[in-house]
Design an enzyme around this catalytic site. Structure first.
Site, PDB file in Angstrom:
ATOM      1  N   HIS A   1       0.811  -1.220   0.000  1.00 36.63           N
ATOM      2  CA  HIS A   1       0.000   0.000   0.000  1.00 36.63           C
ATOM      3  C   HIS A   1       0.846   1.272   0.000  1.00 36.63           C
ATOM      4  O   HIS A   1       0.314   2.365  -0.227  1.00 36.63           O
ATOM      5  CB  HIS A   1      -0.927   0.022   1.214  1.00 36.63           C
ATOM      6  CG  HIS A   1      -1.986  -1.019   1.194  1.00 36.63           C
ATOM      7  ND1 HIS A   1      -2.859  -1.184   0.138  1.00 36.63           N
ATOM      8  CD2 HIS A   1      -2.319  -1.973   2.117  1.00 36.63           C
ATOM      9  CE1 HIS A   1      -3.684  -2.188   0.412  1.00 36.63           C
ATOM     10  NE2 HIS A   1      -3.368  -2.693   1.593  1.00 36.63           N
TER      11      HIS A   1
ATOM     12  N   ASP B   1      -2.942 -10.412  -2.636  1.00 31.67           N
ATOM     13  CA  ASP B   1      -3.529  -9.955  -1.381  1.00 31.67           C
ATOM     14  C   ASP B   1      -5.005  -9.600  -1.588  1.00 31.67           C
ATOM     15  O   ASP B   1      -5.418  -9.221  -2.696  1.00 31.67           O
ATOM     16  CB  ASP B   1      -2.759  -8.722  -0.898  1.00 31.67           C
ATOM     17  CG  ASP B   1      -3.074  -8.324   0.526  1.00 31.67           C
ATOM     18  OD1 ASP B   1      -2.300  -8.690   1.420  1.00 31.67           O
ATOM     19  OD2 ASP B   1      -4.107  -7.642   0.737  1.00 31.67           O
TER      20      ASP B   1
ATOM     21  N   HIS C   1      -6.520  -7.034  -0.552  1.00 32.66           N
ATOM     22  CA  HIS C   1      -6.629  -5.610  -0.837  1.00 32.66           C
ATOM     23  C   HIS C   1      -5.745  -5.235  -2.024  1.00 32.66           C
ATOM     24  O   HIS C   1      -4.670  -5.793  -2.213  1.00 32.66           O
ATOM     25  CB  HIS C   1      -6.204  -4.785   0.380  1.00 32.66           C
ATOM     26  CG  HIS C   1      -6.983  -5.093   1.611  1.00 32.66           C
ATOM     27  ND1 HIS C   1      -6.562  -6.009   2.549  1.00 32.66           N
ATOM     28  CD2 HIS C   1      -8.167  -4.608   2.058  1.00 32.66           C
ATOM     29  CE1 HIS C   1      -7.446  -6.073   3.527  1.00 32.66           C
ATOM     30  NE2 HIS C   1      -8.433  -5.245   3.258  1.00 32.66           N
TER      31      HIS C   1
ATOM     32  N   ASP D   1      -4.764 -12.886   3.173  1.00 32.43           N
ATOM     33  CA  ASP D   1      -6.072 -12.434   3.636  1.00 32.43           C
ATOM     34  C   ASP D   1      -7.260 -12.721   2.714  1.00 32.43           C
ATOM     35  O   ASP D   1      -8.396 -12.422   3.115  1.00 32.43           O
ATOM     36  CB  ASP D   1      -6.038 -10.949   4.022  1.00 32.43           C
ATOM     37  CG  ASP D   1      -5.281 -10.078   3.048  1.00 32.43           C
ATOM     38  OD1 ASP D   1      -4.806 -10.588   2.022  1.00 32.43           O
ATOM     39  OD2 ASP D   1      -5.163  -8.867   3.302  1.00 32.43           O
TER      40      ASP D   1
END
Length: 349
Positions: free
Chosen positions: A161, A197, A199, A286
């Site tokens: 991120h 991931d 996200h 995740d």
């Protein structure tokens, strides 16, 4: 497959985060890395190595110098203003209509200027842990350069991120991007970063969005309903020389293996067409059905399938740890992904 990890990565140890407008127990905690390391050792994939020391140069190839200076100096600036809180959150940002060209002198202004969310606490040891996490990825890249076919960089805190000049999403330095740029600087022709991931890897996308030498692909929850919200749509395909080299696969809440695997197959076809010299996998655990901040439905055995499919791409591969917050199952799922890769490579050879 060698694993790289440093105990210094555990020094960043937040206890709280801000999520959904509330102060709640932190998800990105040291035990995430500890349990993965425990399972890696049990699996006996290979040596566990300490990362090498690097100058700041590889980090500065990806992140702006003023941002790196802020991360490095942050705690002393915090203390110099008489602050006593051990966990620090920003609370104001230069959003639409405000100026982005002047960095504030005061610490709260700096925190907002260099961040994009309020859910990523900083503390006294954040810089030490983040730098060592980046050096973990760099050491993994060097293993591939020296002839290893694969390596696992057990990075923590995660990185995907982080933008050139922004932290957020628990990320401070973009480990996968730093490793990719390092590989390019050492003469590797083309690099693919494949982000699995839950996200979207918004920072990685932004860093390479106008480049044709680093391909980025991400399978993630639809940003219309999921963090980080403001990047990750399917029509984001790259700019200038990078047009066509960015591939996003936003998927709805409730996505199971069947739908996820369809996206992975399309991504793998794009990777094969790009024909990279090295693949970096931003390995997020995740998408797992029991992850506390995920709404996908992948099961433990699905991670073996992910690893096996990546192995069939038949390229030197660096796995870089990203998210995954179901701590009890995290080590199992991570070793499943890596063993799926290793078992398929062994069979293929």
């Amino acid at each position: 497959m060698k694993t790289i990890f440093s105990p210094d990565q555990l020094l960043h140890a937040p206890t709280k985060e801000i999520s959904d407008g509330k102060l709640v127990p932190a998800n990105e905690i040291p035990s995430r890395a500890e349990i993965v390391l425990e399972h890696i050792k049990k699996a006996q994939f290979g040596e566990v190595l300490a990362p090498n020391d690097f100058s700041l140069d590889p980090i500065l190839k990806v992140h702006d110098a003023d941002y790196v200076t802020f991360l490095l100096d942050f705690w002393q600036l915090w203390l110099a203003e008489g602050r006593t809180e051990e966990e620090v959150f920003p609370f104001v940002w230069p959003v639409h209509g405000l100026r982005h060209d002047i960095v504030p002198d005061q610490i709260d202004g700096k925190l907002g200027f260099y961040s994009f969310d309020a859910g990523t606490p900083m503390g006294a040891h954040t810089w030490t842990a983040a730098r060592k996490s980046a050096e973990t990825a760099l050491t993994g890249a060097d293993l591939l350069l020296s002839g290893d076919n694969s390596a696992f960089a057990l990075c923590r805190p995660p990185g995907h991120h982080a933008h050139r000049r922004l932290y957020g999403g628990y990320c401070f330095l973009n480990n996968a991007a730093i490793a990719a740029q390092h590989l390019r600087d050492q003469g590797v022709g083309k690099v693919t970063i494949f982000d699995v991931d839950y996200h979207h890897g918004n920072g990685t996308q932004a860093i390479f969005y106008d480049r044709a030498d680093v391909q980025f692909l991400s399978i993630h929850a639809d940003p219309k309903v999921e963090f980080p919200y403001y990047l990750g749509h399917a029509n984001e395909r790259g700019l200038k020389e990078g047009a066509g080299y960015n591939h996003n696969y936003p998927l709805p809440h409730g996505t199971s293996w069947v739908e996820w695997a369809e996206a992975m197959e399309d991504a793998c076809r794009s990777i094969e067409k790009f024909a990279p010299d090295v693949i970096i996998v931003s390995l997020g655990m995740d998408p797992y059905e029991k992850d506390p901040i995920s709404k996908f439905k992948l099961k433990t055995d699905d991670f073996s399938r992910i690893g096996a499919r990546i192995a069939r791409l038949s390229k030197p591969t660096l796995f870089v740890m990203e998210g995954g917050y179901a701590v009890g199952d995290l080590g199992i799922n991570c070793t499943k992904a890596l063993s799926g890769y290793l078992d398929t490579v062994t069979i293929g050879s």
